[in-house]
Enzyme design. Structure first.
Site, PDB file in Angstrom:
ATOM      1  N   THR A   1       1.530  -1.151  -0.337  1.00  0.00           N
ATOM      2  CA  THR A   1      -0.254  -0.257   0.306  1.00  0.00           C
ATOM      3  C   THR A   1       0.649   1.608  -0.197  1.00  0.00           C
ATOM      4  O   THR A   1       1.519   1.727   0.897  1.00  0.00           O
ATOM      5  CB  THR A   1      -0.973   0.382   1.539  1.00  0.00           C
ATOM      6  OG1 THR A   1      -1.535  -1.038   1.270  1.00  0.00           O
ATOM      7  CG2 THR A   1      -1.479   1.096   1.468  1.00  0.00           C
TER       8      THR A   1
ATOM      9  N   LYS B   1       0.488   5.854   8.326  1.00  0.00           N
ATOM     10  CA  LYS B   1       0.796   5.391   6.734  1.00  0.00           C
ATOM     11  C   LYS B   1       0.301   5.638   5.982  1.00  0.00           C
ATOM     12  O   LYS B   1       0.345   6.509   5.562  1.00  0.00           O
ATOM     13  CB  LYS B   1       2.218   4.915   6.962  1.00  0.00           C
ATOM     14  CG  LYS B   1       2.938   4.518   5.486  1.00  0.00           C
ATOM     15  CD  LYS B   1       2.094   3.699   4.568  1.00  0.00           C
ATOM     16  CE  LYS B   1       2.522   2.095   4.311  1.00  0.00           C
ATOM     17  NZ  LYS B   1       1.512   1.319   3.638  1.00  0.00           N
TER      18      LYS B   1
ATOM     19  N   LYS C   1      -7.662   1.039  -2.272  1.00  0.00           N
ATOM     20  CA  LYS C   1      -6.760   1.034  -0.900  1.00  0.00           C
ATOM     21  C   LYS C   1      -7.056   1.386   0.371  1.00  0.00           C
ATOM     22  O   LYS C   1      -7.153   1.705   1.331  1.00  0.00           O
ATOM     23  CB  LYS C   1      -5.520  -0.119  -0.992  1.00  0.00           C
ATOM     24  CG  LYS C   1      -4.832   0.100  -0.093  1.00  0.00           C
ATOM     25  CD  LYS C   1      -5.513  -1.696   0.409  1.00  0.00           C
ATOM     26  CE  LYS C   1      -4.837  -2.024   2.237  1.00  0.00           C
ATOM     27  NZ  LYS C   1      -3.884  -2.556   1.776  1.00  0.00           N
TER      28      LYS C   1
END
Length: 237
Positions: A32, A182, A107
């Protein structure tokens, strides 16, 4: 891989994949990362006569153990047709989202919602316990009512409510709080670039940034936000 620089290093570093990649190779990256990095890697792969797809994955530890993951795939139709048989061995849902980068877009949207919902469930469970409700009973009500969501019915953050998930191992393993911070940061960067209002996503990012910077919580599963919030209210007495 954890983040964009790691992916760039693996593909373009001194011993990177692109140094020796063969023509017609299909690369599937389930990290990701920033959407622009996926597009950059795809362009470099094309120069080598190869193909690259971003195929980020969702579902958590339980889904991984049972082959029930969801893969969000960005790339051309030919590449997707090549990738699907492999990804289907690991996932129940393999979705072609569009061109390279759209898998990453899907995502980060999903993970922004996940971070928000986990905080919401954690706040709710903590409040219910303080009001005298047993967590198992409250979770059962939520999971058959309008508050039902994955963060409650599959990954409830209160130890003992659901067996076999990180909260029962002192939040060890699973999807780390630092990784959630993150991903929420990626979502905020994307929101800024397209001028999308994400106030709850922004607040979730700030909370997980605190966890990521805490020696106590940074190495724990992201559901440890329940313990973090519980500690805040305990300290306010």
């Amino acid at each position: 891989l954890p983040s964009s620089p790691h992916v760039q290093s693996v593909y373009t570093g001194d011993n990177g994949i692109f140094k020796t990649i063969q023509k017609d190779t299909l690369c599937m990256d389930s990290s990701t990362i920033d959407q622009t990095v996926s597009i950059e890697m795809a362009n470099l792969a094309k120069q080598k006569g190869a193909a690259y797809m971003d195929t980020p994955v969702s579902g958590g530890v339980v889904a991984a153990q049972n082959g029930l993951l969801t893969f969000m795939c960005g790339g051309d139709g030919k590449s997707f047709a090549r990738a699907e048989p492999f990804l289907s061995q690991m996932g129940k849902n393999v979705v072609h989202c569009g061109d390279v980068g759209t898998g990453q877009a899907a995502k980060i949207c999903n993970n922004m919602l996940l971070g928000i919902s986990m905080i919401g469930v954690s706040e709710t469970m903590n409040l219910g316990e303080k009001l005298g409700l047993k967590p198992e009973m409250l979770a059962k009500i939520i999971n058959t009512s309008s508050g039902r969501c994955w963060s409650s019915d599959t990954y409830n953050p209160v130890p003992g409510v659901i067996e076999g998930i990180p909260c029962n191992r002192q939040y060890a393993g699973g999807f780390g709080s630092s990784l959630m911070a993150k991903d929420l940061g990626l979502a905020q960067n994307a929101a800024t670039s397209v001028k999308a209002a994400t106030p709850l996503g922004s607040l979730a990012h700030q909370i997980y940034r605190l966890l990521a910077q805490s020696p106590e919580f940074q190495g724990k599963d992201f559901s440890v936000v329940y313990q973090f919030l519980k500690d805040q209210t305990a300290g306010s007495k």
